[in-house]
Design a protein around this motif. Structure first.
Motif, PDB file in Angstrom:
ATOM      1  N   THR A 177      24.987 -27.610   0.889  1.00 36.51           N
ATOM      2  CA  THR A 177      25.805 -27.923   2.063  1.00 36.51           C
ATOM      3  C   THR A 177      26.833 -26.842   2.335  1.00 36.51           C
ATOM      4  O   THR A 177      27.468 -26.834   3.388  1.00 36.51           O
ATOM      5  CB  THR A 177      26.534 -29.270   1.899  1.00 36.51           C
ATOM      6  N   GLU A 178      27.007 -25.918   1.373  1.00 32.45           N
ATOM      7  CA  GLU A 178      27.945 -24.813   1.584  1.00 32.45           C
ATOM      8  C   GLU A 178      27.365 -23.768   2.547  1.00 32.45           C
ATOM      9  O   GLU A 178      28.103 -23.039   3.194  1.00 32.45           O
ATOM     10  CB  GLU A 178      28.233 -24.141   0.233  1.00 32.45           C
ATOM     11  N   ILE A 179      26.035 -23.715   2.625  1.00 25.64           N
ATOM     12  CA  ILE A 179      25.368 -22.649   3.389  1.00 25.64           C
ATOM     13  C   ILE A 179      25.825 -22.570   4.847  1.00 25.64           C
ATOM     14  O   ILE A 179      26.181 -21.501   5.314  1.00 25.64           O
ATOM     15  CB  ILE A 179      23.834 -22.778   3.269  1.00 25.64           C
ATOM     16  N   PRO A 180      25.864 -23.700   5.587  1.00 24.39           N
ATOM     17  CA  PRO A 180      26.303 -23.565   6.985  1.00 24.39           C
ATOM     18  C   PRO A 180      27.739 -23.065   7.120  1.00 24.39           C
ATOM     19  O   PRO A 180      28.152 -22.658   8.219  1.00 24.39           O
ATOM     20  CB  PRO A 180      26.149 -24.977   7.556  1.00 24.39           C
ATOM     21  N   GLY A 181      28.502 -23.061   6.021  1.00 22.86           N
ATOM     22  CA  GLY A 181      29.870 -22.539   6.057  1.00 22.86           C
ATOM     23  C   GLY A 181      29.931 -21.070   6.436  1.00 22.86           C
ATOM     24  O   GLY A 181      30.980 -20.574   6.853  1.00 22.86           O
ATOM     25  N   ALA A 182      28.815 -20.347   6.305  1.00 21.29           N
ATOM     26  CA  ALA A 182      28.783 -18.926   6.632  1.00 21.29           C
ATOM     27  C   ALA A 182      28.762 -18.688   8.135  1.00 21.29           C
ATOM     28  O   ALA A 182      29.008 -17.575   8.599  1.00 21.29           O
ATOM     29  CB  ALA A 182      27.560 -18.273   5.987  1.00 21.29           C
ATOM     30  N   ILE A 183      28.466 -19.745   8.906  1.00 23.15           N
ATOM     31  CA  ILE A 183      28.459 -19.588  10.362  1.00 23.15           C
ATOM     32  C   ILE A 183      29.902 -19.377  10.826  1.00 23.15           C
ATOM     33  O   ILE A 183      30.797 -20.121  10.412  1.00 23.15           O
ATOM     34  CB  ILE A 183      27.873 -20.843  11.048  1.00 23.15           C
ATOM     35  N   PRO A 184      30.143 -18.368  11.669  1.00 24.41           N
ATOM     36  CA  PRO A 184      31.523 -18.132  12.113  1.00 24.41           C
ATOM     37  C   PRO A 184      32.059 -19.309  12.945  1.00 24.41           C
ATOM     38  O   PRO A 184      31.275 -20.030  13.555  1.00 24.41           O
ATOM     39  CB  PRO A 184      31.417 -16.876  12.988  1.00 24.41           C
ATOM     40  N   VAL A 185      33.338 -19.469  12.932  1.00 24.52           N
ATOM     41  CA  VAL A 185      34.106 -20.438  13.713  1.00 24.52           C
ATOM     42  C   VAL A 185      33.779 -21.900  13.370  1.00 24.52           C
ATOM     43  O   VAL A 185      34.612 -22.620  12.826  1.00 24.52           O
ATOM     44  CB  VAL A 185      33.957 -20.223  15.251  1.00 24.52           C
ATOM     45  N   ILE A 186      32.536 -22.354  13.678  1.00 26.47           N
ATOM     46  CA  ILE A 186      32.248 -23.777  13.498  1.00 26.47           C
ATOM     47  C   ILE A 186      31.699 -24.116  12.118  1.00 26.47           C
ATOM     48  O   ILE A 186      31.491 -25.290  11.793  1.00 26.47           O
ATOM     49  CB  ILE A 186      31.255 -24.289  14.570  1.00 26.47           C
ATOM     50  N   GLY A 187      31.459 -23.087  11.292  1.00 28.81           N
ATOM     51  CA  GLY A 187      30.809 -23.292   9.994  1.00 28.81           C
ATOM     52  C   GLY A 187      31.459 -24.373   9.160  1.00 28.81           C
ATOM     53  O   GLY A 187      30.785 -25.290   8.680  1.00 28.81           O
ATOM     54  N   HIS A 188      32.761 -24.290   9.019  1.00 25.68           N
ATOM     55  CA  HIS A 188      33.448 -25.228   8.146  1.00 25.68           C
ATOM     56  C   HIS A 188      33.346 -26.665   8.658  1.00 25.68           C
ATOM     57  O   HIS A 188      33.221 -27.606   7.876  1.00 25.68           O
ATOM     58  CB  HIS A 188      34.914 -24.818   7.979  1.00 25.68           C
ATOM     59  N   ASP A 189      33.383 -26.792  10.002  1.00 23.84           N
ATOM     60  CA  ASP A 189      33.251 -28.143  10.572  1.00 23.84           C
ATOM     61  C   ASP A 189      31.892 -28.729  10.279  1.00 23.84           C
ATOM     62  O   ASP A 189      31.773 -29.925  10.004  1.00 23.84           O
ATOM     63  CB  ASP A 189      33.493 -28.088  12.097  1.00 23.84           C
ATOM     64  N   ILE A 190      30.863 -27.869  10.329  1.00 31.39           N
ATOM     65  CA  ILE A 190      29.509 -28.360  10.031  1.00 31.39           C
ATOM     66  C   ILE A 190      29.441 -28.831   8.584  1.00 31.39           C
ATOM     67  O   ILE A 190      28.922 -29.913   8.293  1.00 31.39           O
ATOM     68  CB  ILE A 190      28.462 -27.253  10.296  1.00 31.39           C
ATOM     69  N   VAL A 191      29.996 -28.020   7.669  1.00 35.02           N
ATOM     70  CA  VAL A 191      29.996 -28.396   6.253  1.00 35.02           C
ATOM     71  C   VAL A 191      30.657 -29.754   6.086  1.00 35.02           C
ATOM     72  O   VAL A 191      30.139 -30.646   5.409  1.00 35.02           O
ATOM     73  CB  VAL A 191      30.732 -27.326   5.414  1.00 35.02           C
ATOM     74  N   ARG A 192      31.809 -29.923   6.737  1.00 39.64           N
ATOM     75  CA  ARG A 192      32.543 -31.179   6.600  1.00 39.64           C
ATOM     76  C   ARG A 192      31.747 -32.346   7.175  1.00 39.64           C
ATOM     77  O   ARG A 192      31.731 -33.438   6.645  1.00 39.64           O
ATOM     78  CB  ARG A 192      33.890 -31.072   7.314  1.00 39.64           C
ATOM     79  N   TRP A 193      31.030 -32.062   8.285  1.00 38.90           N
ATOM     80  CA  TRP A 193      30.249 -33.125   8.916  1.00 38.90           C
ATOM     81  C   TRP A 193      29.092 -33.545   8.025  1.00 38.90           C
ATOM     82  O   TRP A 193      28.833 -34.725   7.826  1.00 38.90           O
ATOM     83  CB  TRP A 193      29.736 -32.644  10.277  1.00 38.90           C
ATOM     84  N   VAL A 194      28.397 -32.524   7.454  1.00 38.34           N
ATOM     85  CA  VAL A 194      27.243 -32.829   6.603  1.00 38.34           C
ATOM     86  C   VAL A 194      27.687 -33.585   5.362  1.00 38.34           C
ATOM     87  O   VAL A 194      27.025 -34.517   4.909  1.00 38.34           O
ATOM     88  CB  VAL A 194      26.503 -31.526   6.219  1.00 38.34           C
ATOM     89  N   ARG A 195      28.852 -33.180   4.815  1.00 38.61           N
ATOM     90  CA  ARG A 195      29.319 -33.832   3.584  1.00 38.61           C
ATOM     91  C   ARG A 195      30.055 -35.130   3.860  1.00 38.61           C
ATOM     92  O   ARG A 195      30.415 -35.844   2.929  1.00 38.61           O
ATOM     93  CB  ARG A 195      30.260 -32.896   2.840  1.00 38.61           C
ATOM     94  N   ARG A 196      30.304 -35.437   5.085  1.00 38.42           N
ATOM     95  CA  ARG A 196      31.109 -36.607   5.456  1.00 38.42           C
ATOM     96  C   ARG A 196      32.474 -36.544   4.772  1.00 38.42           C
ATOM     97  O   ARG A 196      32.953 -37.547   4.241  1.00 38.42           O
ATOM     98  CB  ARG A 196      30.410 -37.906   5.074  1.00 38.42           C
ATOM     99  N   GLY A 197      33.045 -35.345   4.745  1.00 38.40           N
ATOM    100  CA  GLY A 197      34.343 -35.156   4.109  1.00 38.40           C
ATOM    101  C   GLY A 197      34.392 -33.763   3.516  1.00 38.40           C
ATOM    102  O   GLY A 197      33.477 -32.968   3.728  1.00 38.40           O
ATOM    103  N   GLU A 198      35.451 -33.479   2.751  1.00 38.63           N
ATOM    104  CA  GLU A 198      35.587 -32.138   2.207  1.00 38.63           C
ATOM    105  C   GLU A 198      34.630 -31.889   1.044  1.00 38.63           C
ATOM    106  O   GLU A 198      34.107 -30.802   0.880  1.00 38.63           O
ATOM    107  CB  GLU A 198      37.029 -31.885   1.746  1.00 38.63           C
ATOM    108  N   ALA A 199      34.439 -32.908   0.212  1.00 38.72           N
ATOM    109  CA  ALA A 199      33.635 -32.717  -0.994  1.00 38.72           C
ATOM    110  C   ALA A 199      32.420 -33.640  -0.979  1.00 38.72           C
ATOM    111  O   ALA A 199      32.322 -34.544  -0.152  1.00 38.72           O
ATOM    112  CB  ALA A 199      34.479 -32.986  -2.236  1.00 38.72           C
ATOM    113  N   ILE A 200      31.498 -33.390  -1.918  1.00 42.50           N
ATOM    114  CA  ILE A 200      30.362 -34.305  -2.098  1.00 42.50           C
ATOM    115  C   ILE A 200      30.914 -35.597  -2.701  1.00 42.50           C
ATOM    116  O   ILE A 200      31.569 -35.569  -3.745  1.00 42.50           O
ATOM    117  CB  ILE A 200      29.329 -33.706  -3.071  1.00 42.50           C
ATOM    118  N   SER A 201      30.685 -36.715  -2.039  1.00 39.50           N
ATOM    119  CA  SER A 201      31.247 -37.972  -2.522  1.00 39.50           C
ATOM    120  C   SER A 201      30.268 -39.103  -2.255  1.00 39.50           C
ATOM    121  O   SER A 201      29.125 -38.852  -1.854  1.00 39.50           O
ATOM    122  CB  SER A 201      32.561 -38.255  -1.793  1.00 39.50           C
TER     123      SER A 201
END
Lengths: 219, 147
Positions: free
Chosen positions: A156-180
Motif C-alpha cells: 500500500t506504500e507504492i501509490p505514495g510515489a505518485i506526486p501530490v495525491i499519492g499520500h491521500d491514495i495510501v491513506r484511502w487504501v489503508r483506511r487510515g494512516e497505518a495498516i489496522s
C-alpha cells in the motif's frame, strides 16, 4: 444413469436444450491449428471457479477482525476436518491463477491475437489481470500474519510515489494512516465480494466478445 | 437405435468404456465431495467439549454475575452472600440470554421482559419455568462444572 436421462429429457422436451449444448459445447468447432497453449484462458476461468468455491468454504470459519483473524485461519488449518486442504488449495490456486493469466497473455501477445477486431479483448484482459493481482494482494492480508501485515504495508506504500495525491491514495487504501483492523475489513470486503463481482462482469464481457468475433485463426 | 450384428459387438466395448468413465467420474466426485462434506460438517464448538469449566472463586465478585461458555452454552455464575450459584443463561421462554442487573439484584431477559430472582425463580414475565440451575462442585478454591 437412467434417472439422469429421464430428468434431462423432461427439461429437454420443454426447453429444447440439446441444440444449445451441441452448438456451444459438444459440436462447437474450433480452429484445427489451435494448440495446447490455447487452454490457458479457460484454465484461468477454471481456477477462478475453484477459488470461488474454496473461498466460500473458508468463509464459514474465517473471522475478519484483527483479534480473531489469525486464530481462525490456524483453526481452519489444524482443527477443521480437511481444512488444511481447502486452505492450501485456495493459496496455491491464487498463485496458479496469476501464472495461468500471464501464460494466456503471453500467447496472445506472441501470436498477435490482439489486433483488430480484437483490441478490446486485450484491454478487458489487462483489466482482468489487474483485478486478479488485486484479488491476490487483498487475500494475502487476510490471515493477519507478520508476512501479510508487512506485505500489505509495503504494497500500500507504492501509490505514495505518485506526486501530490499519492499520500491521500495510501491513506484511502489503508483506511487510515497505518495498516489496522479497518484495513483488514476493507480488504476483506474487496476480496470476497467487490473484486470477484467485478472480475465476473469483466469475464462475461471478455467471453461475449470472443464469442462475437470468434477465436482467432492462426495461420 | 437399430443395430446389426457387428454393431452389437461394438456396443459391448462401448458399455465397458461408459462404465469405466462413469466409475472414474464417481471416484472424482467422491474425492471432491468427501472433503467438502467433512469441512462443512466440522463443528468448532465441539472442540474441547469434554474439558470441565473451572473458575477460581477468588476471581468472582460478590453480587456480580460472570458469564462463561461451557459446551457451547452460556452459563451464569452468580456470587450471592450464601455462596455461588450457577444457571444456564438461556431464558426458559424462548432462549435469549438473560442479563444480570446488579442494581436491582434481578435477572432480566432482554427479549420479552421475563424477570427472575437471584435464586432463579420467576418474578414476572411470559415464563413457566425458573432459570435452569447447573450442578457444580467447589474444589481447591475453584468452581468446577463438569456435567
Amino acid at each position: 444413469m437412467r434417472i439422469v436421462k429421464a430428468i434431462y429429457g423432461w427439461f429437454d422436451r420443454r426447453y429444447n436444450i440439446t441444440p444449445l449444448i451441441e452448438k456451444n459445447v459438444t459440436k462447437k468447432r474450433v480452429p484445427k491449428t489451435l494448440g495446447w497453449a490455447a487452454c490457458f484462458g479457460g484454465l484461468s476461468l477454471l481456477i477462478f471457479m475453484v477459488q470461488v468455491f474454496t473461498g466460500v468454504l473458508l468463509l464459514m470459519y474465517y473471522k475478519p477482525d484483527p483479534v480473531n483473524a489469525w486464530d481462525s485461519v490456524t483453526f481452519i488449518k489444524s482443527n477443521v476436518s480437511m481444512g488444511w486442504l481447502v486452505q492450501r488449495i485456495h493459496t496455491v490456486s491464487a498463485n496458479l491463477m496469476i501464472v495461468m493469466v500471464l501464460m494466456h497473455m503471453a500467447r496472445i501477445a506472441y501470436y498477435k491475437v490482439y489486433r483488430t477486431p480484437r483490441e478490446l479483448h486485450w484491454v478487458s484482459g489487462v483489466v482482468l489481470l489487474m483485478l486478479t493481482l488485486i484479488l491476490a494482494f487483498t487475500g494475502y492480508l487476510l490471515p493477519w500474519t507478520q508476512l501479510s501485515y508487512w506485505g500489505a504495508k509495503v504494497g500500500t506504500e507504492i501509490p505514495g510515489a505518485i506526486p501530490v495525491i499519492g499520500h491521500d491514495i495510501v491513506r484511502w487504501v489503508r483506511r487510515g494512516e497505518a495498516i489496522s483492523g479497518e484495513t483488514l475489513g476493507f480488504f476483506f470486503a474487496l476480496h470476497i465480494w467487490i473484486i470477484p463481482a467485478t472480475i465476473s462482469a469483466f469475464m462475461a464481457m471478455h467471453f461475449a466478445m470472443i464469442r462475437r468475433t470468434g477465436i482467432s485463426r492462426p495461420l | 437405435m437399430s443395430c446389426d450384428k457387428p454393431c452389437e459387438q461394438h456396443n459391448g466395448r462401448r458399455t465397458f468404456c461408459r462404465t469405466c468413465i462413469g466409475a472414474m467420474t464417481a471416484a472424482s466426485a467422491a474425492m471432491v465431495g468427501y472433503p467438502v462434506a467433512s469441512f462443512v460438517a466440522s463443528q468448532p464448538s465441539r472442540i474441547g467439549e469434554n474439558k470441565p469449566l473451572e473458575v477460581p472463586i477468588d476471581q468472582l465478585v460478590q453480587g456480580q454475575a460472570r458469564y462463561e461458555t461451557y459446551r457451547g452454552l452460556q452459563v451464569i455464575i452468580l456470587t450471592t452472600p450464601d455462596g455461588p450459584l450457577v444457571f444456564s443463561a438461556s431464558c426458559p421462554h424462548l432462549g435469549c440470554a438473560v442479563n444480570w442487573v446488579s442494581t436491582e439484584s434481578l435477572f432480566r431477559c432482554p427479549c420479552h421482559g421475563a424477570v427472575f430472582n437471584p435464586d432463579g425463580s420467576i418474578v414476572s414475565g411470559p415464563v413457566n419455568e425458573p432459570l435452569k440451575p447447573i450442578p457444580f462442585e467447589v474444589k481447591d478454591g475453584k468452581i468446577i462444572i463438569s456435567v
